[in-house]
Motif scaffolding. Structure first.
Motif, mmCIF file in Angstrom:
data_model
loop_
_atom_site.group_PDB
_atom_site.id
_atom_site.type_symbol
_atom_site.label_atom_id
_atom_site.label_comp_id
_atom_site.label_asym_id
_atom_site.label_seq_id
_atom_site.Cartn_x
_atom_site.Cartn_y
_atom_site.Cartn_z
ATOM 1 N N VAL A 247 0.898 -1.104 0.108
ATOM 2 C CA VAL A 247 -0.006 0.021 0.172
ATOM 3 C C VAL A 247 0.826 1.106 0.012
ATOM 4 C CG1 VAL A 247 -1.758 1.319 1.308
ATOM 5 C CG2 VAL A 247 -1.871 -1.167 1.444
ATOM 6 N N ASP A 248 0.716 2.217 -0.883
ATOM 7 C CA ASP A 248 1.391 3.436 -0.856
ATOM 8 C C ASP A 248 0.324 4.543 -1.144
ATOM 9 O OD1 ASP A 248 2.676 5.728 -1.748
ATOM 10 O OD2 ASP A 248 3.515 5.088 -3.337
ATOM 11 N N MET A 249 0.042 5.115 0.232
ATOM 12 C CA MET A 249 -1.156 6.050 0.424
ATOM 13 C C MET A 249 -0.951 7.407 -0.394
ATOM 14 S SD MET A 249 -3.691 4.552 1.480
ATOM 15 C CE MET A 249 -4.505 6.105 1.391
ATOM 16 N N HIS A 262 -3.550 -3.519 -2.610
ATOM 17 C CA HIS A 262 -2.353 -3.765 -1.982
ATOM 18 C C HIS A 262 -2.340 -4.021 -0.813
ATOM 19 C CE1 HIS A 262 -0.838 -2.099 -5.941
ATOM 20 N NE2 HIS A 262 -1.829 -1.160 -5.916
ATOM 21 N N PHE A 263 -3.220 -4.711 -0.148
ATOM 22 C CA PHE A 263 -3.136 -4.737 1.211
ATOM 23 C C PHE A 263 -2.444 -6.175 1.623
ATOM 24 C CE2 PHE A 263 -7.289 -2.576 1.320
ATOM 25 C CZ PHE A 263 -6.727 -1.617 2.114
ATOM 26 N N LEU A 300 -7.759 -14.348 3.209
ATOM 27 C CA LEU A 300 -7.774 -13.456 4.303
ATOM 28 C C LEU A 300 -6.920 -12.174 4.205
ATOM 29 C CD1 LEU A 300 -8.166 -13.724 7.470
ATOM 30 C CD2 LEU A 300 -6.250 -15.441 7.558
ATOM 31 N N VAL A 301 -7.488 -11.103 4.431
ATOM 32 C CA VAL A 301 -6.880 -9.677 4.333
ATOM 33 C C VAL A 301 -6.633 -9.046 5.452
ATOM 34 C CG1 VAL A 301 -7.041 -7.658 2.843
ATOM 35 C CG2 VAL A 301 -8.132 -9.811 2.004
ATOM 36 N N ALA A 302 -5.420 -8.539 5.590
ATOM 37 C CA ALA A 302 -5.227 -7.502 6.675
ATOM 38 C C ALA A 302 -5.188 -6.197 6.306
ATOM 39 C CB ALA A 302 -3.904 -8.046 7.345
#
Ligand code: DCP
Ligand code: MG
Length: 375
Positions: A247-249, A262-263, A300-302
């Protein structure tokens, strides 16, 4: 057409809405057929027709009752000429020749079969088809084919994971994963997502999807890997592909709908024991199978807690609903929405959300319950 012919003539020429046809169609039947045409278009890399069939299927699914006659589909939106032609055939002849042509097509059959294996996408399926392969047995017997780890697991557990997962099985898996996560971090939060959250009239799914977070930012780091380790220690982890977060915010939400988020996530195959099922349902197994367990696909996503609402909305589906919501955000509100964020292009700022309700409110939409996201 046989005995139906006079009734059909009357219907076609006289009525638009009141129908004398004896053929009663359930909309599921129509949507299944349209999904097959969409899949065929996907195999042919025809994006436009693929989307058109999926959109038409969504419209039919949302109807309060089954379509019984041509009049009933006349004023409906998003029904293109190909869809209408197929519906017409079904309503008149009780079958669609176009669909039967697709279903009996050797390439379609092979690609459908190959892509039913976990880890095999349309490109690999096409490659195998071009090599003259037509069955799973032939693929396994072909010495020059190098299966990757995911595909090997896909073949190994093929029988189990191509079987539908029931609600009771999803519930049992939820308890197992929740217990595991709580054992590691008692305040961790686990949500069921995908088809089993939204129900959407579905009693069965092809996998079970979950979202994991921690109430405090940053505390989720490392949690997923520990959950995986614990599942392994319990002897129920049959397969795991873990992907770290990218993840690139600083990046704006993606315009590409099909792009995976992208998680941090893992694609799992878990072993579900008969004994872990409550009394309201046994394992989905072949009749007569004596084994007391089955393999089930689990995603499963975090996420960090500040991204949780976006991820929950994005992973609840349906796909068409997600697609349409993003399109609405872009076209009607000048905003960009994806699984990570909502960005207001006019104000040039990211809009925060702690719940799905917040996101709907930012979009100026009434909140829609998961079970109503049936598109
Ligand atoms: N999703 C998405 N875009 C994708 C893949 C998934 O928006 N390219 C979202 C919508 C889906 C959810 O993630 O509803 C879960 O994906 P699944 O493929 O598991 O789909 P479902 O759970 O809805 O159905 P099933 O698992 O029964 O096939
Ligand atoms: Mg799912």
């Amino acid at each position: 057409v046989g005995g139906h012919f006079p009734a059909i003539c009357v219907c076609l020429h006289v009525c638009t809405c009141v129908c004398a046809i004896e053929i009663i169609l359930e909309n599921n039947l129509n949507t299944d057929v349209l999904e097959e045409l969409a899949e065929n278009s996907e195999f042919n890399e025809s994006k436009g027709p693929c989307l058109a069939f999926r959109r038409a299927a969504s419209v039919l699914k949302s109807l309060p009752s089954a379509v019984h006659c041509l009049g009933a589909i006349q004023g409906l939106p998003c029904l293109g000429e190909h869809t209408k032609a197929v519906m017409e055939e079904i309503l008149i002849f009780g079958r669609s020749f176009k669909v039967e042509e697709v279903q009996s097509d050797e390439r379609y059959q092979a690609l459908k079969l190959f892509t039913s294996v976990f880890g095999v996408g349309p490109k690999t399926a096409e490659k195998w088809y071009r090599r003259g392969l037509r069955s799973l047995k032939e693929i396994l017997a072909e010495p020059n084919i190098q299966l990757n780890r995911m595909q090997r697991a896909g073949f190994l557990y093929y029988r189990d994971i191509s079987k539908a997962v029931s609600k009771a099985e999803a519930k049992a898996l939820r308890s197992i994963i929740e217990e595991t996560a709580h054992w590691i971090a008692p305040d961790s939060i686990l949500a069921l997502t995908g088809g089993f959250r939204s129900h959407r009239g579905k009693e069965y799914g092809h996998d079970v999807d979950f979202l994991l977070t921690m109430p405090e930012m940053g505390k989720e780091e490392g949690l997923l890997l520990r959950v995986i380790d614990r599942l392994r220690d319990q002897g129920i982890l049959l397969y795991c592909e873990h992907q770290g977060s990218t993840v690139d915010m600083s990046k704006l939400p993606s315009r590409r709908f099909e792009a995976m988020d992208h998680f941090e996530k893992c694609f799992l195959i878990l072993r579900l024991e008969e004994g872990q099922m409550e009394r309201d349902g046994g394992l989905q197994k072949d009749p007569g199978e004596s084994r007391g367990w089955r393999a089930v696909r689990v995603d499963l996503v975090a996420t960090p807690v500040d991204r949780y609402a976006f991820a929950l909305l994005g992973w609840t589906g349906s796909r068409q609903f997600e697609r349409d919501l993003r399109r609405f955000a872009r076209k009607e509100r000048g905003m960009c929405l994806d699984n990570h964020a909502l960005y207001d292009k006019t104000k040039k700022l990211f809009l925060p959300a702690t719940s799905e309700e917040d996101i709907f409110a930012h979009l100026g939409l009434e909140y829609v319950e998961p079970w109503q996201r049936n598109a």
